[in-house]
Design an enzyme around this catalytic site. Structure first.
Site, mmCIF file in Angstrom:
data_model
loop_
_atom_site.group_PDB
_atom_site.id
_atom_site.type_symbol
_atom_site.label_atom_id
_atom_site.label_comp_id
_atom_site.label_asym_id
_atom_site.label_seq_id
_atom_site.Cartn_x
_atom_site.Cartn_y
_atom_site.Cartn_z
ATOM 1 N N ARG A 182 0.828 -1.217 0.000
ATOM 2 C CA ARG A 182 0.000 0.000 0.000
ATOM 3 C C ARG A 182 0.860 1.264 0.000
ATOM 4 O O ARG A 182 0.426 2.305 -0.518
ATOM 5 C CB ARG A 182 -0.943 -0.014 1.206
ATOM 6 C CG ARG A 182 -2.125 -0.948 1.003
ATOM 7 C CD ARG A 182 -3.022 -0.986 2.221
ATOM 8 N NE ARG A 182 -4.241 -1.737 1.935
ATOM 9 C CZ ARG A 182 -5.019 -2.275 2.867
ATOM 10 N NH1 ARG A 182 -4.699 -2.166 4.138
ATOM 11 N NH2 ARG A 182 -6.106 -2.930 2.531
ATOM 12 N N LYS A 200 -16.919 -15.908 5.129
ATOM 13 C CA LYS A 200 -18.360 -15.848 5.368
ATOM 14 C C LYS A 200 -19.159 -15.449 4.126
ATOM 15 O O LYS A 200 -18.811 -14.501 3.425
ATOM 16 C CB LYS A 200 -18.664 -14.863 6.494
ATOM 17 C CG LYS A 200 -18.132 -15.294 7.857
ATOM 18 C CD LYS A 200 -18.516 -14.287 8.918
ATOM 19 C CE LYS A 200 -18.042 -14.726 10.305
ATOM 20 N NZ LYS A 200 -18.429 -13.743 11.340
ATOM 21 N N GLY A 252 -7.517 -6.645 -0.396
ATOM 22 C CA GLY A 252 -7.631 -7.405 0.841
ATOM 23 C C GLY A 252 -6.741 -8.629 0.887
ATOM 24 O O GLY A 252 -5.569 -8.602 0.497
#
Length: 399
Positions: A41, A206, A356
């Site tokens: 990043r 999830k 991510g």
């Protein structure tokens, strides 16, 4: 996009002007040593910072790191990030020990043309993330006072209605940095008319975290490949037993409805790597999905699934990937993620890695980043963009 960008600002001239740059320097740190474990990043914002430095701007960089609760927490200080940024820029970077206090003001006032300062963690101030417009606005006023122009190059934060992202641009001439502009240009290709076949690969733990993007993408894609912990809720929806694997019981019916809505589009694992425990050295075997032992936990997709996913990806012309296929941080359970990532890289498709954990996996597994069309810096932001949501940071730049 009706947004002015960095080139527009540079055309105006920035020599001697203070330019406030919102960057996403939220890098992962080693819990024991505090060392930066992945500087991706920081590297991503270098094109914008380098251009401003070369043009003689006095560059003031602000960012968050971690999730402090509105007060200083030493383990979330941006000081080591400022040090690494200086190494990458090849010049010293000044560091302010606060965000909008005496240290910030004196550090910014002391900048010469072409110099860079990093402010302390934005989230050490309650106003940054406050839900109260007045409190957030008051902090934004103090932050905006440190600059004469504002550049947002923090795509990973544009889905947050935070002071530095949403309120500061209302107070300064505002521009999109090179990273933000590139991210939006790439993701807009996926929401427009992507080349087909269009294949999406989703992983992670999830279903509930990815439900909105599944519902948004399912009508638009040709195949949706599902791995990671979330696959077990889909397998349960097919009537299979999943042992001790991660399961969201409340999402089973939703998964069943999704599969019935678009028959044949969703591709699930046919085999998984099942272990006796969630541990890097746990005993494990590859089993068919209709034979997962009752006391075992699925921690990766199996080799037959990797081959099937690779065959689907080989036909693709456009690919979006978000979420690992297994617990890639543990070597024994990294083969699924590695295999799928390598298949995407070899496909020849226009490929987007949705930030991510997926971006982290590419670097952790030592894969060639240039093999992918684009590696996003914003996991949540990229998903919300594909869902069709209005992103506060982008809306603020458009105003």
């Amino acid at each position: 996009m009706s947004i002015r960008n960095l080139d527009d600002l540079l055309a105006e001239g920035v020599s001697g002007r203070r330019v406030l740059v919102r960057a996403d320097l939220n890098v992962p740190l080693d819990k024991q040593t505090g060392d930066i474990t992945d500087d991706g990043r920081i590297r991503a914002v270098l094109p914008t910072l380098g251009a401003l430095v070369q043009a003689g701007a006095r560059v003031v960089v602000c960012s968050h790191l971690g999730r402090p609760k509105g007060t200083p927490e030493p383990q979330f200080s941006l000081r080591p990030v400022a040090g690494r940024l200086g190494e990458l820029l090849g010049a010293p970077v000044h560091f302010a020990a606060d965000t909008v206090g005496d240290s910030a003001r004196s550090t910014v006032d002391g900048l010469a043309d072409g110099q860079v300062a990093v402010l302390e963690n934005l989230r050490f101030n309650k106003g940054e993330t406050s839900k109260d417009d007045a409190e957030r606005g008051a902090f934004a006023e103090q932050l905006a006072a440190l600059g004469e122009a504002y550049v947002d190059d923090a795509f990973g934060a544009v889905h947050r209605k935070h002071a530095s992202v949403y309120d500061v641009p209302a107070r300064l001439p505002h521009f999109a940095g090179r990273l933000v502009l590139r991210e939006v240009e790439v993701l807009s290709k996926l929401t427009g008319e992507p080349q087909r076949p269009y294949v999406v690969v989703l992983g992670g733990s999830k279903v509930s975290d990815k439900l909105a993007v599944i519902e948004a993408l399912l009508p638009k894609v040709d195949r949706l490949l599902i791995g990671g912990g979330m696959c077990f809720t889909f397998l349960k929806a097919q009537g299979l037993e999943v042992g001790s694997s991660l399961l969201e019981e409340e999402m089973v019916e939703t998964c069943r409805n999704l599969m019935e809505r678009e028959p044949g589009k969703i591709m699930l694992p046919v085999d998984v790597v099942a272990a006796v425990a969630f541990a890097p050295d746990a005993e494990h075997d590859t089993v068919r999905v209709d034979g997962i032992p009752s006391k075992r936990v699925g921690l990766d997709i199996g080799p037959e699934t990797v081959a099937g996913f690779a065959a689907a990806l080989e036909q693709a012309r456009t690919v979006f990937w978000n979420g690992p296929m297994g617990v890639f941080e543990m070597a024994a359970f990294a083969n699924g993620t590695r295999g799928v990532a390598e298949a995407i890289a070899k496909s020849g498709a226009f490929s987007v890695v949705g930030g991510g954990d997926s971006a982290a996996a590419v670097r952790t597994l030592g894969l060639d980043e240039s093999s992918f069309g684009h590696i996003s810096t914003g996991g949540g932001a990229s998903l919300e963009y594909l869902e069709g949501k209005t992103l506060p940071g982008i809306a603020a730049l458009e105003n």
